[in-house]
Scaffold this motif. Structure first.
Motif, PDB file in Angstrom:
ATOM      1  N   ARG A   1       0.849  -1.169   0.000  1.00 13.08           N
ATOM      2  CA  ARG A   1       0.000   0.000   0.000  1.00 13.08           C
ATOM      3  C   ARG A   1       0.898   1.237   0.000  1.00 13.08           C
ATOM      4  O   ARG A   1       1.874   1.300   0.765  1.00 13.08           O
ATOM      5  N   PRO A   2       0.601   2.229  -0.831  1.00 10.18           N
ATOM      6  CA  PRO A   2       1.476   3.409  -0.939  1.00 10.18           C
ATOM      7  C   PRO A   2       1.415   4.279   0.314  1.00 10.18           C
ATOM      8  O   PRO A   2       0.379   4.403   0.961  1.00 10.18           O
ATOM      9  N   LEU A   3       2.533   4.835   0.626  1.00  8.64           N
ATOM     10  CA  LEU A   3       2.646   5.744   1.778  1.00  8.64           C
ATOM     11  C   LEU A   3       2.093   7.110   1.381  1.00  8.64           C
ATOM     12  O   LEU A   3       2.457   7.669   0.350  1.00  8.64           O
ATOM     13  N   GLN A   4       1.187   7.629   2.191  1.00  4.66           N
ATOM     14  CA  GLN A   4       0.627   8.958   1.924  1.00  4.66           C
ATOM     15  C   GLN A   4       1.314   9.972   2.816  1.00  4.66           C
ATOM     16  O   GLN A   4       1.311   9.834   4.030  1.00  4.66           O
ATOM     17  N   LEU A   5       1.896  10.953   2.207  1.00  2.26           N
ATOM     18  CA  LEU A   5       2.546  12.023   2.949  1.00  2.26           C
ATOM     19  C   LEU A   5       1.552  13.153   3.155  1.00  2.26           C
ATOM     20  O   LEU A   5       0.846  13.539   2.224  1.00  2.26           O
ATOM     21  N   VAL A   6       1.523  13.660   4.364  1.00  7.65           N
ATOM     22  CA  VAL A   6       0.627  14.767   4.674  1.00  7.65           C
ATOM     23  C   VAL A   6       1.458  16.038   4.740  1.00  7.65           C
ATOM     24  O   VAL A   6       2.460  16.092   5.445  1.00  7.65           O
ATOM     25  N   ASP A   7       1.033  17.024   3.988  1.00  7.29           N
ATOM     26  CA  ASP A   7       1.732  18.310   3.990  1.00  7.29           C
ATOM     27  C   ASP A   7       1.300  19.092   5.219  1.00  7.29           C
ATOM     28  O   ASP A   7       0.130  19.450   5.359  1.00  7.29           O
ATOM     29  N   SER A   8       2.221  19.327   6.127  1.00  5.67           N
ATOM     30  CA  SER A   8       1.885  20.055   7.361  1.00  5.67           C
ATOM     31  C   SER A   8       1.944  21.570   7.179  1.00  5.67           C
ATOM     32  O   SER A   8       1.642  22.319   8.091  1.00  5.67           O
ATOM     33  N   GLN A   9       2.333  22.015   6.008  1.00  5.01           N
ATOM     34  CA  GLN A   9       2.403  23.443   5.729  1.00  5.01           C
ATOM     35  C   GLN A   9       0.997  23.996   5.500  1.00  5.01           C
ATOM     36  O   GLN A   9       0.156  23.318   4.912  1.00  5.01           O
ATOM     37  N   PRO A  10       0.737  25.212   5.973  1.00  5.82           N
ATOM     38  CA  PRO A  10      -0.588  25.789   5.735  1.00  5.82           C
ATOM     39  C   PRO A  10      -0.811  26.045   4.237  1.00  5.82           C
ATOM     40  O   PRO A  10       0.114  26.384   3.506  1.00  5.82           O
ATOM     41  N   GLY A  11      -2.047  25.880   3.825  1.00  5.40           N
ATOM     42  CA  GLY A  11      -2.407  26.119   2.428  1.00  5.40           C
ATOM     43  C   GLY A  11      -2.562  27.602   2.169  1.00  5.40           C
ATOM     44  O   GLY A  11      -2.482  28.434   3.086  1.00  5.40           O
ATOM     45  N   PRO A  12      -2.812  27.970   0.921  1.00  2.00           N
ATOM     46  CA  PRO A  12      -2.911  29.382   0.577  1.00  2.00           C
ATOM     47  C   PRO A  12      -4.052  30.101   1.295  1.00  2.00           C
ATOM     48  O   PRO A  12      -3.901  31.244   1.707  1.00  2.00           O
ATOM     49  N   VAL A  13      -5.171  29.420   1.479  1.00  2.00           N
ATOM     50  CA  VAL A  13      -6.303  30.053   2.167  1.00  2.00           C
ATOM     51  C   VAL A  13      -5.949  30.301   3.633  1.00  2.00           C
ATOM     52  O   VAL A  13      -6.197  31.384   4.172  1.00  2.00           O
TER      53      VAL A  13
END
Length: 73
Positions: A1-13
């Motif tokens: 199963r592929p590893l999902q990376l979560v971006d902890s950086q805030p999004g543009p909004v």
């Protein structure tokens, strides 16, 4: 199963909302009377203790607490 990376950086909004909140806070703080503004900045932004602020302003820690309460109000 592929590893999902979560971006902890805030999004543009979120970055836009944070910038707007920071602008509103700076504007509000700048409108405070100097005595309240000094206490607010030293306590909330510079993280100084009530005792440190009272020594700097040559007042009591209780007076600092009162001024901080008024500034927040």
């Amino acid at each position: 199963r592929p590893l999902q990376l979560v971006d902890s950086q805030p999004g543009p909004v979120q970055r836009l909302e944070e910038a707007e909140l920071r602008r509103m806070l700076e504007q509000s703080v700048s409108q405070l009377p100097e005595g309240l503004r000094l206490v607010f900045v030293m306590r909330e932004l510079q993280q100084k203790s009530y005792e440190e602020i009272s020594e700097i302003l040559e007042t009591t820690p209780e007076a600092v607490r009162v001024r901080l309460h008024r500034a927040k109000k």
